[in-house]
Design a protein around this motif. Structure first.
Motif, short mmCIF file in Angstrom:
data_model
loop_
_atom_site.label_atom_id
_atom_site.label_comp_id
_atom_site.label_asym_id
_atom_site.label_seq_id
_atom_site.Cartn_x
_atom_site.Cartn_y
_atom_site.Cartn_z
N TYR A 75 0.85 -1.19 0.00
CA TYR A 75 0.00 0.00 0.00
C TYR A 75 0.88 1.24 0.00
O TYR A 75 2.11 1.15 0.20
CB TYR A 75 -0.97 0.01 1.19
N LYS A 76 0.29 2.37 -0.26
CA LYS A 76 1.01 3.65 -0.22
C LYS A 76 0.59 4.39 1.04
O LYS A 76 -0.59 4.40 1.40
CB LYS A 76 0.70 4.50 -1.45
N LEU A 77 1.58 5.02 1.69
CA LEU A 77 1.35 5.77 2.91
C LEU A 77 1.66 7.24 2.65
O LEU A 77 2.76 7.58 2.23
CB LEU A 77 2.25 5.24 4.03
N ARG A 78 0.69 8.10 2.90
CA ARG A 78 0.86 9.53 2.62
C ARG A 78 1.67 10.18 3.75
O ARG A 78 1.35 10.03 4.94
CB ARG A 78 -0.50 10.21 2.49
N VAL A 79 2.74 10.91 3.36
CA VAL A 79 3.65 11.53 4.33
C VAL A 79 3.94 12.97 3.91
O VAL A 79 3.73 13.34 2.75
CB VAL A 79 4.99 10.74 4.42
N PRO A 80 4.44 13.81 4.84
CA PRO A 80 4.80 15.18 4.47
C PRO A 80 5.98 15.20 3.48
O PRO A 80 6.78 14.27 3.43
CB PRO A 80 5.21 15.82 5.81
N ILE A 81 6.09 16.28 2.72
CA ILE A 81 7.21 16.45 1.80
C ILE A 81 8.48 16.79 2.57
O ILE A 81 9.56 16.30 2.27
CB ILE A 81 6.90 17.55 0.76
N GLY A 82 8.39 17.64 3.60
CA GLY A 82 9.55 18.01 4.41
C GLY A 82 9.62 19.50 4.64
O GLY A 82 8.69 20.10 5.18
N GLU A 354 2.48 22.84 -13.46
CA GLU A 354 3.39 21.75 -13.79
C GLU A 354 2.63 20.46 -14.07
O GLU A 354 1.45 20.33 -13.74
CB GLU A 354 4.36 21.52 -12.63
N LYS A 355 3.34 19.48 -14.65
CA LYS A 355 2.77 18.16 -14.89
C LYS A 355 3.46 17.15 -13.98
O LYS A 355 4.15 16.24 -14.43
CB LYS A 355 2.92 17.76 -16.35
N ILE A 356 3.29 17.36 -12.69
CA ILE A 356 3.84 16.45 -11.70
C ILE A 356 2.74 16.08 -10.72
O ILE A 356 1.57 16.18 -11.07
CB ILE A 356 5.07 17.07 -10.99
N HIS A 357 3.10 15.67 -9.50
CA HIS A 357 2.06 15.15 -8.60
C HIS A 357 1.05 16.22 -8.23
O HIS A 357 -0.09 15.91 -7.88
CB HIS A 357 2.70 14.57 -7.33
N ALA A 358 1.43 17.50 -8.30
CA ALA A 358 0.53 18.59 -7.96
C ALA A 358 0.25 19.42 -9.19
O ALA A 358 1.17 20.00 -9.79
CB ALA A 358 1.14 19.47 -6.87
N ARG A 359 -1.01 19.49 -9.61
CA ARG A 359 -1.41 20.30 -10.76
C ARG A 359 -2.71 21.01 -10.40
O ARG A 359 -3.62 20.42 -9.83
CB ARG A 359 -1.60 19.43 -11.99
N LEU A 364 -3.99 20.58 0.85
CA LEU A 364 -3.32 19.70 1.80
C LEU A 364 -2.75 18.45 1.14
O LEU A 364 -1.60 18.08 1.36
CB LEU A 364 -4.29 19.30 2.92
N ARG A 365 -3.56 17.77 0.34
CA ARG A 365 -3.11 16.51 -0.24
C ARG A 365 -1.93 16.72 -1.18
O ARG A 365 -1.01 15.90 -1.23
CB ARG A 365 -4.27 15.84 -0.99
N GLU A 366 -1.94 17.85 -1.92
CA GLU A 366 -0.85 18.13 -2.85
C GLU A 366 0.45 18.51 -2.12
O GLU A 366 1.50 18.59 -2.74
CB GLU A 366 -1.24 19.25 -3.81
N MET A 367 0.36 18.74 -0.82
CA MET A 367 1.54 19.06 -0.03
C MET A 367 2.10 17.83 0.67
O MET A 367 2.90 17.93 1.60
CB MET A 367 1.21 20.16 0.98
N THR A 368 1.66 16.68 0.23
CA THR A 368 2.19 15.43 0.75
C THR A 368 2.74 14.60 -0.41
O THR A 368 2.46 14.85 -1.57
CB THR A 368 1.11 14.61 1.47
N ILE A 369 3.55 13.61 -0.05
CA ILE A 369 4.02 12.62 -1.00
C ILE A 369 3.76 11.26 -0.34
O ILE A 369 3.16 11.21 0.74
CB ILE A 369 5.52 12.85 -1.33
N TYR A 370 4.15 10.18 -0.98
CA TYR A 370 3.84 8.88 -0.38
C TYR A 370 5.06 7.97 -0.35
O TYR A 370 6.04 8.16 -1.07
CB TYR A 370 2.70 8.19 -1.12
N LYS A 371 4.98 6.99 0.54
CA LYS A 371 5.95 5.89 0.58
C LYS A 371 5.21 4.61 0.19
O LYS A 371 4.05 4.42 0.54
CB LYS A 371 6.49 5.70 2.00
N TRP A 372 5.92 3.73 -0.53
CA TRP A 372 5.40 2.39 -0.73
C TRP A 372 5.70 1.57 0.54
O TRP A 372 6.83 1.58 1.04
CB TRP A 372 6.10 1.71 -1.91
N ILE A 373 4.71 0.87 1.04
CA ILE A 373 4.89 -0.02 2.18
C ILE A 373 4.64 -1.45 1.72
O ILE A 373 3.59 -1.75 1.13
CB ILE A 373 3.93 0.33 3.32
N ALA A 374 5.62 -2.34 1.94
CA ALA A 374 5.50 -3.74 1.56
C ALA A 374 5.57 -4.61 2.82
O ALA A 374 6.59 -4.67 3.49
CB ALA A 374 6.63 -4.12 0.60
#
Length: 382
Positions: A75-82, A354-359, A364-374
């Motif tokens: 699954y993907k876990l939503r985390v702050p960008i930093g 831009e054509k990246i994760h935030a357009r 709030l959601r566009e100010m986060t990124i995610y980690k893959w969790i296995a």
């Protein structure tokens, strides 16, 4: 209530100093309008803060669950960008919006406002600092960089080990400086060259109302209308009334040769006008043959910000959506609605082109990124 009223007075007083200085050095009206804060706009900021407070916290959200054949659960876990650096000019509301969105999304923010909004920004930052102290949040979470922009910005953009993302909001020169010098990722919040295409099957009354609002509601903003593209088949019906409505404001109209034949009183448009973000009571009108010419014009001359169409034909609407390249597309609605608050985000860090994760509007959601969790149980790769 008394303390809050005093803070509003303090901010407005500081803002007036900036407005007086901006006027004295000859800044254009569009700049001064973006700089201005009054009680109504401060009420809007407070409303935005209340909305953000009530929005769900995106950090920690789990999404895109799946299970591999070997039994590993993904699954993907939503985390702050930093650490986010935002560089902006005459937009003191950005100070509050950035602080609130970063606090809610778990990001640390560095605020680099323009010198012409310095007094207003410092007054707002003082309120922010007190709020952080009152709620036992480390002050370093949100810092205002009260440094000369020209001298310090290039050096700041090299600090990729400490800054995870930079967002420029301002004129072309600022955006270009940041984009060309930053060693960390950049999300541009670039200019808006905005069009609305009035199709041959448009409702004319809706079209007059929308095109009027998109231009005059607040011309100094990036989502205000710059050029109306009019289908040739309805040009004689649409243009005269549209011109009359604009003249009553007044709005300066710059038209192509065919538009001038219908409305001889307007100014002739130049090639440069089609590539200009006016940010003023100025609008261009160009007659086109069909949807294909309109969408080609948008993709050629637009800035991938906001584009619109007025039509009652569902097939035409779908073709427009499929062919126009922009962050936000509007059908039968004003482009002035491209706004984080209007979209239910509470506020925005800006409108990304831009054509990246935030357009589009960055909430709030566009100010986060995610980690893959296995999640495994001892699986290995054969």
């Amino acid at each position: 209530v008394g303390e809050g009223a005093n803070r509003v007075t303090t901010v407005i007083t500081a803002n007036q100093k900036d407005l007086d200085h901006a006027s004295s050095v000859g800044q254009p009206q569009a700049f001064i309008d973006r700089l201005a804060l009054n009680e109504k706009r401060i009420d809007g900021l407070i409303e935005s803060l209340e909305t953000i407070i009530n929005l769900p916290d995106p950090v920690g959200e789990e999404f895109d669950h799946s299970t591999l054949k070997n039994g590993i659960k993904l699954y993907k876990l939503r985390v702050p960008i930093g650490v986010i650096l935002i560089v902006y000019e005459a937009r003191p509301n950005v100070t509050i919006d950035t602080f609130a969105l970063c606090l809610k999304s778990g990001n640390s923010c560095l605020l680099k406002g323009g010198t012409l909004s310095r007094n207003t920004n410092l007054a707002l930052v003082e309120i922010i600092t007190q709020a952080l102290q009152d709620n036992h949040v480390p002050e370093g979470f949100c810092q205002y960089l009260d440094l000369p922009q020209r001298e310090q910005l290039p050096a700041l953009l090299k600090e990729k080990d400490y800054i995870d993302l930079v967002i420029p909001r301002g004129g072309e020169a600022l955006v270009k400086t940041v984009t060309e010098n930053a060693l960390m990722p950049v999300i541009k919040h670039d200019k808006g060259i905005v069009h609305i295409f009035v199709d041959k099957e448009a409702d004319l009354q809706k079209s007059w109302d929308v095109c009027l609002n998109a231009k005059i509601n607040r011309p100094s903003t990036c989502n205000s209308l710059d050029v109306i593209l009019v289908h040739n088949d309805i040009a004689n019906d649409f243009i005269p009334t549209m011109v009359q409505k604009y003249k009553e404001i007044p709005v300066e109209i710059r038209g192509c040769e065919r538009t001038q034949k219908i409305a001889p009183q307007i100014t002739a448009a130049t090639a440069k006008d089609w590539d200009t973000e006016f940010l003023d009571y100025i609008v261009g009108i160009k007659i086109v043959a069909d949807l294909a010419e309109a969408t080609d014009f948008m993709n050629t001359h637009g800035s991938r910000h906001s584009e619109g169409i007025m039509t009652e034909n569902e097939t035409t609407t779908k073709q427009f959506i499929a062919t126009v390249d922009a962050a936000v597309l509007f059908t039968n609605a004003s482009t002035r609605l491209n706004d984080g608050g209007i979209f239910g985000l509470g506020a925005e860090l800006g409108i990304s082109t831009e054509k990246i994760h935030a357009r589009g509007p960055m909430g709030l959601r566009e100010m986060t990124i995610y980690k893959w969790i296995a999640l495994g149980t001892g699986q290995i790769r054969e």
